[in-house]
Design an enzyme around this catalytic site. Structure first.
Site, short mmCIF file in Angstrom:
data_model
loop_
_atom_site.label_atom_id
_atom_site.label_comp_id
_atom_site.label_asym_id
_atom_site.label_seq_id
_atom_site.Cartn_x
_atom_site.Cartn_y
_atom_site.Cartn_z
N SER A 616 0.87 -0.98 -0.17
CA SER A 616 -0.07 -0.14 0.30
C SER A 616 1.00 0.97 0.37
CB SER A 616 -1.06 0.26 1.26
OG SER A 616 -1.95 0.56 0.95
N ASP A 701 -8.96 -4.71 -6.80
CA ASP A 701 -8.24 -3.63 -5.23
C ASP A 701 -8.73 -2.72 -4.48
OD1 ASP A 701 -6.65 -1.96 -3.52
OD2 ASP A 701 -5.16 -2.16 -3.48
N HIS A 733 -6.82 -5.43 -2.32
CA HIS A 733 -6.08 -4.87 -1.34
C HIS A 733 -4.95 -5.76 -0.58
CE1 HIS A 733 -3.91 -0.99 -0.65
NE2 HIS A 733 -3.89 -0.85 0.66
#
Length: 758
Positions: A616, A701, A733
């Site tokens: 991320s 995602d 994600h």
């Protein structure tokens, strides 16, 4: 994991004199065991010895408060009243015996000195009077380091990726409100599903969910009804499902496409209904609904005008508090009843955060966490006029949580995280109960968690976890004082074969104190190791001490792992978080780089074998690292990371729309800060990248779209750079399906080993 552990952190009283920060030269000197020291006859003071000992025997080189907390455990009561006096050898012995966790039943200085002699702490010291010269102090500390780091440098046996990443067994234990049933999650068809067992009999647990495509994300009780939460393929559109005790009937209670649901209140005392938040009418905001858990019928309770980010119901289930915000500034709103209009209650300036947690039983007070008018988040109590009373605070860190008993109408404890989690208790009886359980299990308070309890708070689910213990669950009956073990997570992982997670601190190049964690490979000398720096996601989050399977995996394969709570990390106050505003790729990245340089200066990291891996925002930091400091890293792994800040801002999930101004404030505005964001987006500087790169991405995602990974891979391949790219069509994600996690970590290790273990 902890029930009603409401988002919020707390206070430590430091009892020793200040320990002054040290220079990097002192750090290197104190940590270099082979260094030749010029003979100096002058004696060393107690303060100087403590300062050297903290530097040599811990990794706390930048945080004065953490150094104080450490020395408070080494010097107790009336010992060493005057730290400016020369320290005596037996006094130094007592300090080091404690620092090495070798203290047993010693009570006199002679006994501590005798223990020190047995440990070899006096080996090589000059024969002189009872005071300690600087030369002998360094020798004594080097001896202590050898005791502390005792190793044959052979490492430990290799543990498979599967053993770290497969389902750990039974976890997430909960009690039904009446205490008659217990639920837990466990793998079925390689997916986490929910099981129920009746307490007090020998019957086998019954599986009550049958998910084959996706892990059940969580479960909870509403009276005698068991509910669970699940999304599809990682799209984060979570729905609430009900299930019967025999698992024969599962029902999606919120069967609306492209809608995500969150629990607002279980409506204690209201039969069959709960309050939920759902973005059904408008994808960008969450309205409040009553949901009948038997029929699935929903009733609209509160309409979101477009700027409400949070709601709070009173003890009667009426929604009476809301937090309105444009993402930067806002207002806490209040109304006397659902028939009344909301009115301003507390004004919030930029950087202010007030999070309402619960109404008191009489509905006349509101518990909340707040940093309004202060730097650190504190626990506060408001009356209905908005008058504030501070309940709990800490000068060094934010309050991270409070345990509120609705039945007793009181706060039981609060928590804060410095190096590890710590508690401050408000209820004497509950503290006694906590300490009794702690003593029975023989663990530090940082390792013990209160996970769940029945309505009367006589039956408890507790857990134990640490940096080397994945987790153990216990059932405790306070009426019988009986403690029963329920499960051990990943029992095939042996604590003695795993690596300790060391809290660290250092100073950034512009003088900020940066905290973090260093995990060193077990039974290896901490010298010239390959190192993986692992920046966390968020960036408005933080790394914490505890069990981390991927960190343990890397350490098991011989890597030192550095985790850095760079500026913009949460938990360290408003000023520290805001110091990261519009600093993506700039000062945030400098903090990470400075951490790597710190590890190199310690002699821990081999400067030619540094890797960077993050997910991320950590994936963004990985790309930024190999873009803006291309000579620092020999390998990089970007996991669902951002490559283009413009496209990130253009594709945030619709339900993040109320936070858009926050992104502009903290990251940058795509038009007003176009030059800044262009300079900070790695995809526009792909020509600078020369570090071998591995990219992993989930196709579904909703936060960091697949396009973020596609862009950087395409840009590098267009230059003829070979980039390894793993894309999973059934993930979002991050990878959650067991087979995908195992495949990813096997591939990552193969990639890192090929570049960092030459």
């Amino acid at each position: 994991m902890k029930k009603r552990f409401l988002s919020a952190s707390l206070a430590v009283i430091l009892t020793t004199s200040a320990v002054y920060p040290v220079t990097m030269q002192e750090v290197r000197a104190a940590n270099e065991t082979s260094q030749q020291v010029v003979a100096q006859e002058e004696s060393v003071t107690a303060q100087e010895f403590l300062n050297l000992a903290v530097t040599a025997l811990t990794f706390q080189h930048g945080s004065e408060s953490m150094r104080q907390q450490i020395t408070a455990t080494w010097v107790k009561g009336e010992e060493l009243k005057d730290l400016t006096l020369a320290i005596k050898r037996d006094e130094a012995a007592r300090i080091l015996v404690r620092a090495l966790n070798k203290e047993e039943k010693e009570s006199t200085l002679d006994e501590y000195k005798e223990k020190a002699v047995k440990l070899g702490l006096f080996t090589g010291l000059l024969i002189s009077d009872n005071t300690l010269s600087k030369q002998d102090a360094v020798k004594m500390l080097n001896n202590a380091k050898q005791v502390k780091n005792g190793t044959n440098n052979e490492g430990v046996k290799e543990i498979s990726v599967e053993d770290f990443m497969k389902s750990p067994g039974n976890f997430g234990y909960q009690l039904s409100p009446d205490g008659n049933y217990i639920t837990f999650s466990s793998a079925w068809e390689n997916r986490s599903n929910i099981f129920v067992k009746k307490m007090g009999d020998d019957s086998q647990p019954v599986r009550v969910s049958s998910s084959k495509d996706r892990d059940i994300a969580g479960s909870f009780w509403k009276d005698d009804t068991l509910l669970y939460v699940k999304d599809k393929g990682g799209d984060e559109n979570f729905h609430i499902y009900s299930t019967t005790f025999n698992g024969t009937e599962e029902k999606d209670l919120t069967p609306y496409p492209n809608v995500t649901v969150g629990l607002l209140s279980s409506l204690q005392g209201v039969k069959d209904e709960i309050l939920i938040m759902m973005n059904k009418e408008d994808a960008t905001v969450f309205d409040v609904y009553k949901l009948n858990v038997k029929t699935g019928e929903t009733t609209h309770v509160a309409k979101n005008p477009g700027n409400i980010s949070n709601w709070l119901a009173d003890r009667n289930g009426e929604v009476r508090v809301a937090v309105a915000s444009d993402g930067v500034v806002g207002t806490v709103l209040y109304r006397d009843s659902e028939k009344d209009e909301f009115k301003p209650f507390i004004e919030l300036a930029a950087g202010d955060e007030v999070t309402p947690l619960a109404f008191s039983k009489d509905n006349k007070h509101i518990y909340a966490t707040s940093n309004k008018g202060r730097d650190k988040v504190e626990v506060v109590k408001y009356d209905l006029e908005g008058k504030e009373e501070v309940v709990m605070s800490n000068k060094d860190v934010d309050v991270t949580g409070v345990l509120y008993s609705a039945e007793q109408d009181k706060l039981l404890y609060g928590a804060y995280i410095t190096d590890k989690p710590h508690y401050q208790f408000f209820d004497e009886n509950f503290e006694k109960l906590f300490r009794k359980i702690q003593d029975k299990l023989g663990v530090h308070e940082s390792e013990l968690g209160i996970n769940d309890y029945n309505k009367e708070m006589t039956k408890f689910i507790v857990s134990v976890s640490s940096d080397t213990v994945y987790g153990k669950y216990y059932y405790y009956d306070s009426l019988t004082d009986k403690l029963t073990e329920l499960a051990t997570l990943s029992p095939w992982l042996k604590s003695e074969e795993l690596s300790e997670m060391h809290p660290i601190s250092y100073k950034s190049r512009d003088g900020l104190t940066i905290n973090g964690y260093l995990t060193l490979p077990k039974n290896k000398e901490a010298k010239n190791l390959p190192l993986i720096v692992n920046p966390h996601g968020g960036p408005w989050a933080r790394d914490m001490w505890g069990f981390n399977p991927e960190v343990q995996l890397l350490a098991n394969r011989g890597y030192a792992v550095l985790q850095v709570n760079f500026r913009s990390s949460t938990g360290y106050g408003k000023e520290f978080l805001q110091a990261g505003n519009k600093q993506w790729g700039l000062k945030i990245q400098d903090d990470i780089t400075d951490g790597v340089q710190w590890a190199i200066d310690q002699g821990i990291a081999d400067p030619k074998r540094i890797g960077i891996y993050g997910a991320s925002f950590g994936g963004y930091a990985t790309l930024a690292g190999i873009t803006f400091t291309p000579d620092l890293y020999a390998a990089a792994v970007d996991y669902v990371g951002v490559s283009n800040i413009f496209t990130l801002l253009n594709t945030i999930p619709p339900y993040w729309e109320t936070m858009r101004e926050m992104f502009y404030e903290r990251v940058g505005h795509p038009e007003k800060d176009k030059e800044l964001l262009t300079a900070a987006s790695p995809v526009f500087h792909a020509d600078k990248i020369k570090t071998p790169l591995f990219v992993a991405q989930g196709a579904n995602d909703p936060r960091v779209n697949k396009a973020e990974s596609d862009q950087i891979v395409e840009a590098l391949r267009a230059r003829g750079v070979d980039v390894e790219y793993m894309l999973k069509e059934n993930e979002g994600h991050g990878f959650h399906n067991e087979e995908n996690k195992i495949e990813f970590y096997n591939a990552m290790l193969k990639f890192l080993d090929s570049h960092l273990k030459k």
